[in-house]
Design an enzyme around this catalytic site. Sequence first.
Site, PDB file in Angstrom:
ATOM      1  N   ASP A  54      90.957 -43.817 -69.654  1.00 34.89           N
ATOM      2  CA  ASP A  54      89.556 -42.661 -70.151  1.00 34.89           C
ATOM      3  C   ASP A  54      89.789 -41.439 -70.290  1.00 34.89           C
ATOM      4  O   ASP A  54      90.240 -40.574 -69.375  1.00 34.89           O
ATOM      5  CB  ASP A  54      88.502 -42.517 -68.954  1.00 34.89           C
ATOM      6  CG  ASP A  54      86.873 -43.058 -70.177  1.00 34.89           C
ATOM      7  OD1 ASP A  54      87.253 -42.889 -71.297  1.00 34.89           O
ATOM      8  OD2 ASP A  54      85.987 -42.821 -69.431  1.00 34.89           O
ATOM      9  N   ASP A  55      89.963 -41.072 -71.498  1.00 33.59           N
ATOM     10  CA  ASP A  55      89.908 -39.996 -71.916  1.00 33.59           C
ATOM     11  C   ASP A  55      91.227 -39.191 -72.141  1.00 33.59           C
ATOM     12  O   ASP A  55      91.313 -37.976 -71.705  1.00 33.59           O
ATOM     13  CB  ASP A  55      88.762 -38.542 -71.550  1.00 33.59           C
ATOM     14  CG  ASP A  55      87.294 -38.755 -71.546  1.00 33.59           C
ATOM     15  OD1 ASP A  55      87.432 -40.154 -72.600  1.00 33.59           O
ATOM     16  OD2 ASP A  55      86.884 -37.671 -71.609  1.00 33.59           O
ATOM     17  N   CYS A  93      84.101 -42.381 -75.994  1.00 30.15           N
ATOM     18  CA  CYS A  93      84.230 -43.756 -75.341  1.00 30.15           C
ATOM     19  C   CYS A  93      83.557 -45.676 -76.379  1.00 30.15           C
ATOM     20  O   CYS A  93      84.082 -46.665 -76.164  1.00 30.15           O
ATOM     21  CB  CYS A  93      83.686 -43.957 -73.619  1.00 30.15           C
ATOM     22  SG  CYS A  93      83.985 -42.240 -73.392  1.00 30.15           S
ATOM     23  N   HIS A 147      81.896 -49.537 -72.162  1.00 31.43           N
ATOM     24  CA  HIS A 147      81.339 -48.416 -71.479  1.00 31.43           C
ATOM     25  C   HIS A 147      80.197 -48.860 -70.445  1.00 31.43           C
ATOM     26  O   HIS A 147      79.594 -49.135 -71.202  1.00 31.43           O
ATOM     27  CB  HIS A 147      80.812 -47.711 -73.332  1.00 31.43           C
ATOM     28  CG  HIS A 147      80.012 -46.090 -72.455  1.00 31.43           C
ATOM     29  ND1 HIS A 147      80.777 -45.475 -71.634  1.00 31.43           N
ATOM     30  CD2 HIS A 147      78.477 -46.039 -72.697  1.00 31.43           C
ATOM     31  CE1 HIS A 147      79.784 -44.845 -71.920  1.00 31.43           C
ATOM     32  NE2 HIS A 147      78.687 -44.463 -71.979  1.00 31.43           N
ATOM     33  N   ASP A 322      91.276 -44.952 -74.937  1.00 34.73           N
ATOM     34  CA  ASP A 322      90.021 -45.207 -75.494  1.00 34.73           C
ATOM     35  C   ASP A 322      89.907 -43.653 -76.731  1.00 34.73           C
ATOM     36  O   ASP A 322      89.115 -44.054 -77.836  1.00 34.73           O
ATOM     37  CB  ASP A 322      88.436 -45.419 -75.029  1.00 34.73           C
ATOM     38  CG  ASP A 322      87.915 -43.697 -74.132  1.00 34.73           C
ATOM     39  OD1 ASP A 322      88.723 -43.141 -73.407  1.00 34.73           O
ATOM     40  OD2 ASP A 322      87.242 -44.294 -73.803  1.00 34.73           O
ATOM     41  N   HIS A 323      90.666 -42.779 -76.293  1.00 31.08           N
ATOM     42  CA  HIS A 323      90.483 -41.441 -77.249  1.00 31.08           C
ATOM     43  C   HIS A 323      91.034 -40.378 -76.947  1.00 31.08           C
ATOM     44  O   HIS A 323      91.905 -40.813 -75.462  1.00 31.08           O
ATOM     45  CB  HIS A 323      89.226 -41.152 -78.117  1.00 31.08           C
ATOM     46  CG  HIS A 323      88.674 -41.260 -76.408  1.00 31.08           C
ATOM     47  ND1 HIS A 323      88.283 -39.526 -76.184  1.00 31.08           N
ATOM     48  CD2 HIS A 323      87.392 -41.834 -75.958  1.00 31.08           C
ATOM     49  CE1 HIS A 323      87.295 -39.988 -74.912  1.00 31.08           C
ATOM     50  NE2 HIS A 323      87.006 -40.833 -75.427  1.00 31.08           N
TER      51      HIS A 323
END
Length: 486
Positions: A54-55, A93, A147, A322-323
Amino acid sequence: MPRHRSEPSRAPRSSRSIAAGITTAIILLAVAGLPSRAAAAAPARPNVLFIAIDDLRVEIGCYGASHVTTPHIDRLAASGMRFDRAYVQAAFCNPSRASFLTGLRPDRTGVLDNTTWFRSRLPDVVTLPQLFKESGYQTVRLGKIYHGEKSMEDPKAWDAALYPKGTERGGRGEGRNLTGGEVPWCRWMAAEGGDEDQPDGQIAREAVAFLSKRPQKPFFLAVGFHKPHDPFVAPAGYFEHYPLDELKLHRDPPDRAADVPFAIPPRGWKTAFDKFSDRERREFLRAYYACTTFVDAQVGKVLRALEDFGLAGSTIVVLLSDHGYHLGERGWWNKNTLFELTARSPLIVRAPAMRAKGQGCSRLVEFVDIYPTLADLCGLPPPAGLPGRSFGPLLDDPAQRWKDGAFTQLVRGRVAGRTVRTERWRCTEWDEGRQGVELYDHEADSGEYSNLAEDPKHADVLAKLRAQLRRAFQPEPAKVRQDAGE
Ligand SMILES: [Ca+2]
């Protein structure tokens, strides 16, 4: 040797007859073309280990960031393929996850915020893990894949799911909020206890426990780690990798022009970030990197278990975030922009039969390609109409000619932002250009600081890229509410 038996698909969609399902499969296979070589030579029913972080931005060892300690992810890249130009379709997200887990772009899912559940828009969509479940795989989710714990989850996808919470001890430690509490999430903690006092440590433990049973049925194991997402909490030892006075702060070029109005979210957080002292910036960096190294250690445990229990040769591994994320660039310390920093994301794939192990791939791939790729590699017919394309062939030959554009989008209020990345350029439009246009030449300006949209020398390339955006997106901006954050 693969440990599982090759077995026929167990469950065609319940609403179809078996014959209709087979006919559909044949048609879809014909449309999709032959499986890639990586798929053709693989075990008939390889397992899938799907690791979502995540992130995590593209600032880890195997991507050239030697100042960030990620030996386990680096080792995965060394035995698989590191995608150097992999782009998410939304840079926060829920929209990103809803997109790559359905294989659909955000303007098709209708999910462009953190509050819309994809099934409220697409009740009958067949998600990626659901496809595997309905094809006879055992599907297990540990931690964050969709999410949110339950509200945004997909009950149709999983045979089993677990969302560990950590221990009370893991929630204690030294730390502080870097904005004096103005931005509640913006805090770090060097926590007491060990890895397994944290949710991510428990997720790794459960994944190892699952693999230790040497599953006989093909599995799709989705392992969703929470860090380095805020709040930046990791066991204290991970902070020791990053002495504050050794951290290098990013500085934007002092003479750069102002960004177009919607480029950075026009909200209160930026005001708080602008007040950061260098000390606070360093603390932010240290905490983010500590969480990154902590997650890397958890990834290492799961990868080690694949080897220890004889599953590495029969399991496809996908690792992604996710990014991406800004760490001070443009004064922003978050995601949710359309710059390279957030649209580009780590993506590493290892397939047992791939030929180009240990190589990087600089061709454009999109996260909507992951769904058809995994279907391709496992011989499962994907649903009709997916916009992505299997990048299985790149796993054998990463230099071959490939996509000519990768697309990312978001909405701020009623203003849609859309961007296309080619191998050389990035072009971004806000409200179809009425609220700004950006053009960046990555051959000269990898930081995207020099907007060439007004430069007559580049009028032709700008027109071409804007036409590419027109073809890729619906003409009407999505009228949905958008939340920053999360
Ligand atoms: Ca995220």
